[in-house]
Design an enzyme around this catalytic site. Structure first.
Site, PDB file in Angstrom:
ATOM      1  N   ARG A  54       0.847  -1.205   0.000  1.00 30.55           N
ATOM      2  CA  ARG A  54       0.000   0.000   0.000  1.00 30.55           C
ATOM      3  C   ARG A  54       0.874   1.244   0.000  1.00 30.55           C
ATOM      4  O   ARG A  54       0.471   2.301  -0.438  1.00 30.55           O
ATOM      5  CB  ARG A  54      -0.878   0.035   1.263  1.00 30.55           C
ATOM      6  CG  ARG A  54      -2.030  -0.931   1.205  1.00 30.55           C
ATOM      7  CD  ARG A  54      -3.292  -0.377   1.869  1.00 30.55           C
ATOM      8  NE  ARG A  54      -4.442  -1.124   1.377  1.00 30.55           N
ATOM      9  CZ  ARG A  54      -5.217  -0.733   0.390  1.00 30.55           C
ATOM     10  NH1 ARG A  54      -5.008   0.399  -0.214  1.00 30.55           N
ATOM     11  NH2 ARG A  54      -6.229  -1.464  -0.012  1.00 30.55           N
ATOM     12  N   LYS A 152      -4.846 -16.610   9.465  1.00 36.01           N
ATOM     13  CA  LYS A 152      -5.648 -16.295  10.635  1.00 36.01           C
ATOM     14  C   LYS A 152      -5.364 -14.858  11.110  1.00 36.01           C
ATOM     15  O   LYS A 152      -4.305 -14.342  10.755  1.00 36.01           O
ATOM     16  CB  LYS A 152      -5.368 -17.291  11.747  1.00 36.01           C
ATOM     17  CG  LYS A 152      -4.040 -17.029  12.452  1.00 36.01           C
ATOM     18  CD  LYS A 152      -3.938 -17.855  13.686  1.00 36.01           C
ATOM     19  CE  LYS A 152      -2.660 -17.620  14.380  1.00 36.01           C
ATOM     20  NZ  LYS A 152      -2.450 -16.572  15.270  1.00 36.01           N
ATOM     21  N   GLU A 220       5.701 -20.353  25.348  1.00 39.06           N
ATOM     22  CA  GLU A 220       6.589 -19.406  24.667  1.00 39.06           C
ATOM     23  C   GLU A 220       7.319 -18.569  25.707  1.00 39.06           C
ATOM     24  O   GLU A 220       6.712 -18.157  26.702  1.00 39.06           O
ATOM     25  CB  GLU A 220       5.776 -18.480  23.772  1.00 39.06           C
ATOM     26  CG  GLU A 220       5.024 -19.219  22.680  1.00 39.06           C
ATOM     27  CD  GLU A 220       4.413 -18.255  21.688  1.00 39.06           C
ATOM     28  OE1 GLU A 220       5.109 -17.894  20.734  1.00 39.06           O
ATOM     29  OE2 GLU A 220       3.252 -17.850  21.892  1.00 39.06           O
ATOM     30  N   ASP A 239      -5.661 -16.494  19.687  1.00 41.18           N
ATOM     31  CA  ASP A 239      -4.384 -16.479  18.959  1.00 41.18           C
ATOM     32  C   ASP A 239      -3.796 -17.886  18.824  1.00 41.18           C
ATOM     33  O   ASP A 239      -3.174 -18.208  17.818  1.00 41.18           O
ATOM     34  CB  ASP A 239      -3.397 -15.560  19.705  1.00 41.18           C
ATOM     35  CG  ASP A 239      -2.088 -15.372  18.965  1.00 41.18           C
ATOM     36  OD1 ASP A 239      -2.126 -15.088  17.758  1.00 41.18           O
ATOM     37  OD2 ASP A 239      -1.005 -15.507  19.587  1.00 41.18           O
ATOM     38  N   HIS A 244      -3.951 -23.364  16.523  1.00 42.65           N
ATOM     39  CA  HIS A 244      -2.830 -24.303  16.608  1.00 42.65           C
ATOM     40  C   HIS A 244      -3.099 -25.473  17.565  1.00 42.65           C
ATOM     41  O   HIS A 244      -2.886 -26.624  17.215  1.00 42.65           O
ATOM     42  CB  HIS A 244      -1.559 -23.586  17.063  1.00 42.65           C
ATOM     43  CG  HIS A 244      -1.210 -22.394  16.230  1.00 42.65           C
ATOM     44  ND1 HIS A 244      -1.432 -22.334  14.883  1.00 42.65           N
ATOM     45  CD2 HIS A 244      -0.633 -21.196  16.547  1.00 42.65           C
ATOM     46  CE1 HIS A 244      -1.002 -21.174  14.412  1.00 42.65           C
ATOM     47  NE2 HIS A 244      -0.535 -20.465  15.396  1.00 42.65           N
TER      48      HIS A 244
HETATM   49  C1  BG6 Z   1       1.310 -17.430  15.842  1.00 46.36           C
HETATM   50  C2  BG6 Z   1       0.801 -16.573  16.957  1.00 46.36           C
HETATM   51  O1  BG6 Z   1       0.261 -17.944  15.083  1.00 46.36           O
HETATM   52  O2  BG6 Z   1       2.078 -18.496  16.383  1.00 46.36           O
HETATM   53  C3  BG6 Z   1       1.942 -16.039  17.802  1.00 46.36           C
HETATM   54  O3  BG6 Z   1       0.064 -15.484  16.421  1.00 46.36           O
HETATM   55  C4  BG6 Z   1       2.818 -17.182  18.281  1.00 46.36           C
HETATM   56  O4  BG6 Z   1       1.462 -15.270  18.897  1.00 46.36           O
HETATM   57  C5  BG6 Z   1       3.211 -18.074  17.118  1.00 46.36           C
HETATM   58  O5  BG6 Z   1       3.955 -16.622  18.889  1.00 46.36           O
HETATM   59  C6  BG6 Z   1       3.927 -19.320  17.602  1.00 46.36           C
HETATM   60  O6  BG6 Z   1       4.422 -20.029  16.507  1.00 46.36           O
HETATM   61  P1  BG6 Z   1       5.726 -20.930  16.634  1.00 46.36           P
HETATM   62  O7  BG6 Z   1       5.838 -21.608  15.312  1.00 46.36           O
HETATM   63  O8  BG6 Z   1       6.862 -20.004  16.930  1.00 46.36           O
HETATM   64  O9  BG6 Z   1       5.476 -21.862  17.775  1.00 46.36           O
END
Ligand code: BG6
Length: 490
Positions: A54, A152, A220, A239, A244
């Site tokens: 953009r 997403k 995390e 999220d 996931h």
């Molecule tokens: C993303 C989330 O989809 O996945 C993040 O939006 C998250 O908040 C991330 O940190 C984690 O992915 P990975 O592959 O690092 O475990």
């Protein structure tokens, strides 16, 4: 023909148009993933990557930035020549105020190679989908072999996800829609299917008769980083859990599909989601925990609180969720399935732990350990499968034993670096294989269950504060004799 050649199915010439092409995801993941497949000689066909921006039309500067990201994500050291060659396929296009003229230009460019399939990658907020779809359609850019890729979050509840679906389906048929969840592109996640359905040993024991509980953890160590705006409107439930963790749960809990055909696999996944026991205001308490990190430390490093990270005085958004879920079907009757995810936890790791039931009778009365096995599927950062069993400690002194792991470390068994999640997924999109992508009914079933939590947890579940750099809250939802499996667990 060697094995590597055999497993590389042919891909056809393509053009990929990335909306949000100069955005973070595109620069960090999408374009580098295409580069790595190119450097691995898998993209030995004609292709172009159109990155739509953009704000800028400075292609040289954009390519300099892309080069940095490609170098950063390069497993095998510098590939300068390949990078130069690859970047010739990348074009930056600035979307102008008069978007009709822009789309007409895009059409002219794509029509130069009309035989190539077209992939439209929407790496933009879903609020932009309607306009993009409408213009793609009215400009005649979409044909039968076109595909659309959606990132997403696809909505914030069932209703908004249904409206997004209606918008997308006004332009694309379901077989053209690729809803991406990058967890499904991780090699260790795909290996769950192989572990379960290519090995006799586990599938026989994979049920309520033999399994006491399952724990799925995505922990995390980082906080919200630079995504405060997005994250504070989203929270860990939407999220991470909605996509996931539920996808991991599907692969762990689904029935064996009849084949690897995308719909066979997705039919089984949707059944899991539809069998998840819905929460009611009376059952949410004691089964769901939500938390937010406060200040803490990791060694000498001082860590901010969530509120400091998002620069607000107040927020009820959760950075941690733990849920005790049940799947109401024959296989999983009354087996607690713990889903847990959080930011700023003690360590970064993701794993799935299958805790088998204790043996019916113990002939070792002095043992301090419970007589049971545990299967750990570690998804990251190390990729491995561990079967924890009890072994006798050699030497006199009766039967003293301790848990020992039989370990399969992927890094030892497979020397080549594993392709990253986006590499596999993007190649599947180009090939048109939807097995690793969510179908609309899967998404709806996931939203339906998530809504049974989100609809009233603000009222029923107070926010538990946890110190940054710890394993977070949530003990109150554990069954008796159960503890959270952590990376430190023995
Ligand atoms: C993303 C989330 O989809 O996945 C993040 O939006 C998250 O908040 C991330 O940190 C984690 O992915 P990975 O592959 O690092 O475990």
């Amino acid at each position: 023909m060697n094995l590597k050649q055999k497993i590389r199915y042919k891909i056809n010439p393509f053009n990929i148009v990335i909306f949000g092409g100069d955005g973070d995801l595109s620069k960090r993941k999408i374009v580098p993933a295409l580069f790595h497949r190119y450097a691995a000689k898998q993209l030995n066909v004609d292709f172009n990557i159109y990155c739509i921006s953009r704000s800028s039309n400075d292609e040289e500067q954009f390519k300099t930035v892309l080069r940095e990201f490609i170098v950063k994500t390069n497993h095998k050291g510098s590939k300068e020549k390949a990078t130069d060659e690859f970047l010739k396929h990348v074009k930056l296009l600035q979307i102008k105020k008069n978007s009709d003229a822009f789309y007409a230009d895009l059409k002219n460019s794509l029509d130069e190679n009309a035989e190539r399939q077209r992939v439209f990658y929407f790496s933009v907020p879903s609020s932009a989908f309607s306009e993009i779809c409408g213009t793609l359609r009215s400009s005649g850019l979409v044909n039968d072999s076109s595909k659309v890729v959606l990132e997403k979050p696809l909505g914030h509840d069932l209703k908004s996800s249904q409206s997004i679906n209606a918008i997308i389906s006004s332009t694309f048929k379901e077989k053209q829609i690729f809803r991406i969840d990058h967890y499904l592109g991780k090699e260790t996640v795909q290996n769950i299917m192989v572990l379960r359905f290519a090995n006799h040993l586990f599938e026989r024991a994979w049920n309520a008769e033999n399994i006491e509980n399952i724990q799925i953890t995505v922990s995390e160590s980082l906080g919200v980083e630079k995504r405060a705006g997005y994250y504070d409107n989203t929270g860990a439930l939407l999220d991470m859990i909605q996509n996931h963790l539920l996808q991991l749960l599907c692969l762990i809990a689904m029935e064996p599909p009849a084949s690897l055909n995308p719909d066979s696999v997705r039919n089984e996944k949707v059944k899991v989601l539809q069998s998840l026991r819905l929460f009611k205001p009376s059952t949410i308490k004691g089964n769901v925990v939500r938390g937010q990190y406060t200040r803490g430390a990791n060694g000498n490093e001082k860590l901010n609180s969530y509120l400091e990270d998002i620069e607000k005085y107040n927020s009820e958004t959760e950075s941690f969720v733990a849920i005790k879920a049940y799947i109401d079907n024959w296989r999983w009757k009354n087996v607690p399935i713990y889903l847990r995810t959080g930011k700023r936890m003690k360590k970064r790791y993701s794993d799935i732990v299958i805790n088998f039931k204790e043996l019916p009778h113990n002939i070792f009365p002095d043992s301090e350990h419970r007589l049971r096995n545990k299967l750990i599927i570690r998804l990251q950062p190390e990729e491995r499968i561990e079967l924890v069993q009890l072994s006798k400690i050699p030497g006199p002194g009766g039967y003293r034993f301790k848990p020992i792991s039989l370990k399969l470390d992927f890094i030892d068994s497979f020397k080549d670096p594993m392709p990253r999640a986006y590499e596999r997924l993007i190649i599947d999109i180009i090939r048109g294989n939807q097995t690793l992508f969510m179908r609309h009914d899967e998404l709806e079933a996931a939203w339906n269950w998530i809504e049974s939590i989100s609809a009233f947890w603000n009222k029923e579940i107070p926010l538990s504060l946890y110190e940054s750099g710890t394993w977070g809250p949530g003990d109150e939802i554990l069954e008796k004799n159960t503890k959270w499996e952590t990376k430190d667990s023995k």
